[in-house]
Design a protein around this motif. Sequence first.
Motif, short mmCIF file in Angstrom:
data_model
loop_
_atom_site.label_atom_id
_atom_site.label_comp_id
_atom_site.label_asym_id
_atom_site.label_seq_id
_atom_site.Cartn_x
_atom_site.Cartn_y
_atom_site.Cartn_z
N MET A 61 -37.53 11.95 -48.01
CA MET A 61 -38.23 10.93 -48.75
C MET A 61 -37.20 10.00 -49.38
N ASP A 62 -37.23 8.74 -49.01
CA ASP A 62 -36.33 7.74 -49.58
C ASP A 62 -36.98 7.11 -50.79
N PRO A 93 -40.67 25.51 -46.53
CA PRO A 93 -40.78 26.43 -47.67
C PRO A 93 -39.47 27.17 -47.96
N THR A 94 -38.70 27.47 -46.92
CA THR A 94 -37.42 28.16 -47.11
C THR A 94 -36.44 27.26 -47.86
N LYS A 106 -31.69 14.96 -57.12
CA LYS A 106 -31.60 15.48 -55.76
C LYS A 106 -33.02 15.62 -55.20
N VAL A 107 -33.27 14.97 -54.06
CA VAL A 107 -34.60 14.99 -53.45
C VAL A 107 -34.48 15.57 -52.04
N GLY A 144 -27.11 14.66 -47.39
CA GLY A 144 -26.66 15.77 -46.56
C GLY A 144 -27.77 16.14 -45.60
N GLY A 145 -27.65 17.29 -45.01
CA GLY A 145 -28.63 17.72 -44.04
C GLY A 145 -30.00 17.99 -44.61
N THR A 146 -30.07 18.38 -45.89
CA THR A 146 -31.37 18.74 -46.47
C THR A 146 -31.80 17.89 -47.66
#
Length: 83
Positions: free
Chosen positions: A1-2, A49-50, A42-43, A22-24
């Motif tokens: 989400m930007d 869910p993990t 941090k979004v 980053g990746g997540t």
Amino acid sequence: MDLEAGARVQDRYVIGPLLGSGGTALVYRAFDERLSIPVALKVLRVASPTVHARLEQEASIQASLRHPNILAVTDLVSVLGWP
């Protein structure tokens, strides 16, 4: 989400520029109007869910740490369903 610079989150945080990604997750500079302090927001960008559980665990651990070189965690919120 930007998130767009100038957007408001939780009627409290004003979004600034993107600091990194980053990746997540994406990390934004923001301003907490309630506490009158600059913050990093941090979004997550992964709807898993993990990954959500890992972010909550990371926030809990980081919130317990006190060191001048570690950012303090002051809140954990959802933005349109994204932690």
